[in-house]
Design a protein around this motif. Structure first.
Motif, PDB file in Angstrom:
ATOM      1  N   PRO A 184     -21.906 -21.576  48.163  1.00 53.44           N
ATOM      2  CA  PRO A 184     -20.853 -21.306  47.182  1.00 53.44           C
ATOM      3  C   PRO A 184     -21.211 -21.750  45.765  1.00 53.44           C
ATOM      4  N   ILE A 185     -21.950 -22.829  45.621  1.00 51.26           N
ATOM      5  CA  ILE A 185     -22.296 -23.331  44.296  1.00 51.26           C
ATOM      6  C   ILE A 185     -23.239 -22.365  43.584  1.00 51.26           C
ATOM      7  N   VAL A 186     -24.108 -21.709  44.340  1.00 47.93           N
ATOM      8  CA  VAL A 186     -25.031 -20.722  43.757  1.00 47.93           C
ATOM      9  C   VAL A 186     -24.262 -19.474  43.336  1.00 47.93           C
ATOM     10  N   VAL A 187     -23.361 -19.008  44.196  1.00 45.05           N
ATOM     11  CA  VAL A 187     -22.537 -17.841  43.873  1.00 45.05           C
ATOM     12  C   VAL A 187     -21.681 -18.134  42.642  1.00 45.05           C
ATOM     13  N   THR A 188     -21.098 -19.332  42.587  1.00 45.62           N
ATOM     14  CA  THR A 188     -20.258 -19.712  41.457  1.00 45.62           C
ATOM     15  C   THR A 188     -21.062 -19.756  40.163  1.00 45.62           C
ATOM     16  N   PHE A 189     -22.292 -20.261  40.233  1.00 41.06           N
ATOM     17  CA  PHE A 189     -23.155 -20.309  39.041  1.00 41.06           C
ATOM     18  C   PHE A 189     -23.390 -18.916  38.479  1.00 41.06           C
ATOM     19  N   TYR A 190     -23.728 -17.973  39.342  1.00 46.67           N
ATOM     20  CA  TYR A 190     -24.010 -16.621  38.862  1.00 46.67           C
ATOM     21  C   TYR A 190     -22.752 -15.938  38.319  1.00 46.67           C
ATOM     22  N   MET A 191     -21.602 -16.214  38.924  1.00 51.72           N
ATOM     23  CA  MET A 191     -20.357 -15.637  38.416  1.00 51.72           C
ATOM     24  C   MET A 191     -20.020 -16.214  37.045  1.00 51.72           C
ATOM     25  N   CYS A 192     -20.220 -17.519  36.868  1.00 47.30           N
ATOM     26  CA  CYS A 192     -19.956 -18.156  35.591  1.00 47.30           C
ATOM     27  C   CYS A 192     -20.935 -17.644  34.531  1.00 47.30           C
ATOM     28  N   LEU A 193     -22.198 -17.461  34.915  1.00 46.60           N
ATOM     29  CA  LEU A 193     -23.208 -16.928  34.003  1.00 46.60           C
ATOM     30  C   LEU A 193     -22.851 -15.511  33.577  1.00 46.60           C
ATOM     31  N   LEU A 194     -22.365 -14.713  34.518  1.00 46.03           N
ATOM     32  CA  LEU A 194     -21.961 -13.346  34.200  1.00 46.03           C
ATOM     33  C   LEU A 194     -20.766 -13.352  33.245  1.00 46.03           C
ATOM     34  N   GLY A 195     -19.834 -14.282  33.455  1.00 47.95           N
ATOM     35  CA  GLY A 195     -18.702 -14.407  32.546  1.00 47.95           C
ATOM     36  C   GLY A 195     -19.167 -14.718  31.132  1.00 47.95           C
ATOM     37  N   LEU A 196     -20.168 -15.586  31.006  1.00 49.82           N
ATOM     38  CA  LEU A 196     -20.723 -15.919  29.697  1.00 49.82           C
ATOM     39  C   LEU A 196     -21.358 -14.695  29.037  1.00 49.82           C
ATOM     40  N   ILE A 197     -22.129 -13.926  29.802  1.00 55.45           N
ATOM     41  CA  ILE A 197     -22.802 -12.739  29.266  1.00 55.45           C
ATOM     42  C   ILE A 197     -21.788 -11.694  28.804  1.00 55.45           C
ATOM     43  N   LEU A 198     -20.733 -11.489  29.595  1.00 57.87           N
ATOM     44  CA  LEU A 198     -19.749 -10.444  29.279  1.00 57.87           C
ATOM     45  C   LEU A 198     -18.874 -10.789  28.080  1.00 57.87           C
ATOM     46  N   THR A 199     -18.619 -12.079  27.856  1.00 51.88           N
ATOM     47  CA  THR A 199     -17.739 -12.464  26.751  1.00 51.88           C
ATOM     48  C   THR A 199     -18.481 -12.731  25.443  1.00 51.88           C
ATOM     49  N   THR A 200     -19.778 -12.952  25.498  1.00 53.49           N
ATOM     50  CA  THR A 200     -20.542 -13.246  24.281  1.00 53.49           C
ATOM     51  C   THR A 200     -20.419 -12.157  23.211  1.00 53.49           C
TER      52      THR A 200
END
Length: 308
Positions: A184-200
């Motif tokens: 779950p921690i790996v999945v959460t990291f990638y989801m958070c990273l994707l959120g950063l990319i989409l909002t930048t």
């Protein structure tokens, strides 16, 4: 079989996660006076992604994932992180944090409906009663902001908040059905990273970085809390709780989230709390407990223990 001590520890992890998530509405509300929702989310996702990356590396999890699951992670990241957080941050521009905390309890109702439609779960009389109670509670919360009379005061903020609960239900059903075979921690990291990319791109378009200089120490503390504790530690501790306890038992702690939000809103934002709003919130919590089939068995166990 987990020991009683490990179960207690897992329960504490779950309670801490819920506490962080409950306070997140207050921290978001406190920062929105200076930052637009997108700029806030960029900073939050950036801090969260960096923190989660450090945890992943410290725990020595592999970051590489199969190309087969990249579309799954993208869909979950867009729904569970980007869309969900944008809806909530935008909603908090026009509603108070305590109301947002009560409304988030409505999410399990949507989850039940979607589970019936797509996961072929059955609807029972108790579930129907619970759903009616929860809907009644939501109507009370959303139409009695003055605390004095029951009249329609629905605005875009309440609608967006309800949409965010529907979105979270869709995300939860997808997460259950996709079954991504990674920690779950790996999945959460990638989801958070994707959120950063989409909002930048939004912070670039709005020149949101110009507002960062306006933040005081207290507001920066709220941002750090959102990034580290809400996007990082809360998800990490939630995963640790799920390693020991059954998912249904861990989910029971979700009903404490509105209480954490209410307490934080009163202590940190000096928001007023009216009896009718609290009543509506309690009705929501009772409704979702009934929907999840926990209230009746719980009462049965209590009555059984009282018998001589």
């Amino acid at each position: 079989m987990p020991s009683k001590r490990s179960k207690l520890t897992a329960s504490l992890y779950a309670m801490m996660s819920i506490s962080f998530w409950g306070v997140s509405f207050v921290s978001t509300k406190a920062v929105l006076g200076k930052l637009d929702p997108y700029s806030l989310l960029v900073i939050r996702f950036g801090i969260g992604a960096l923190f989660l990356l450090l945890i992943v590396l410290m725990q020595r999890f592999r970051l590489l994932v199969s190309i087969k699951y990249v579309p799954h992670l993208m869909v979950l990241g867009i729904l569970g992180v980007f869309v969900h957080q944008v809806l909530q941050a935008t909603a908090l521009l026009t509603i108070d944090a305590s109301s947002a905390g009560w409304l988030i309890s409505f999410s399990p109702i949507f989850t039940v409906i979607l589970s019936i439609l797509f996961l072929h779960e059955k609807m029972s009389i108790m579930k129907a009663i619970g759903m009616v109670l929860a809907i009644t509670g939501v109507l009370i919360v959303t139409t009695s902001r003055s605390g004095q009379s029951f009249h329609i005061t629905m605005n875009i903020g309440f609608l967006l908040m309800i949409l965010s609960t529907l979105n979270w239900a869709i995300y939860s059903v997808l997460l259950k059905s996709l079954k991504i075979p990674y920690p779950p921690i790996v999945v959460t990291f990638y989801m958070c990273l994707l959120g950063l990319i989409l909002t930048t791109p939004f912070i670039i378009r709005n020149k949101g970085w110009e507002s960062l200089s306006l933040l005081n120490q207290s507001e920066w503390a709220h941002l750090l809390f959102l990034g580290v504790f809400v996007s990082g530690i809360a998800y990490w501790y939630w995963a640790k709780a799920l390693e020991v306890l059954e998912a249904s038992k861990v989910s029971m702690f979700l009903y404490l989230e509105p209480i954490a939000t209410l307490i934080a809103a009163v202590l940190l934002l000096n928001e007023k709390v009216f009896l009718i709003s609290v009543t509506g919130g309690i009705i929501i919590i009772i409704g979702v407990i009934i929907v999840n089939g926990q209230l009746v068995p719980m009462l049965f166990r209590v009555l059984k223990k009282k018998r001589p």
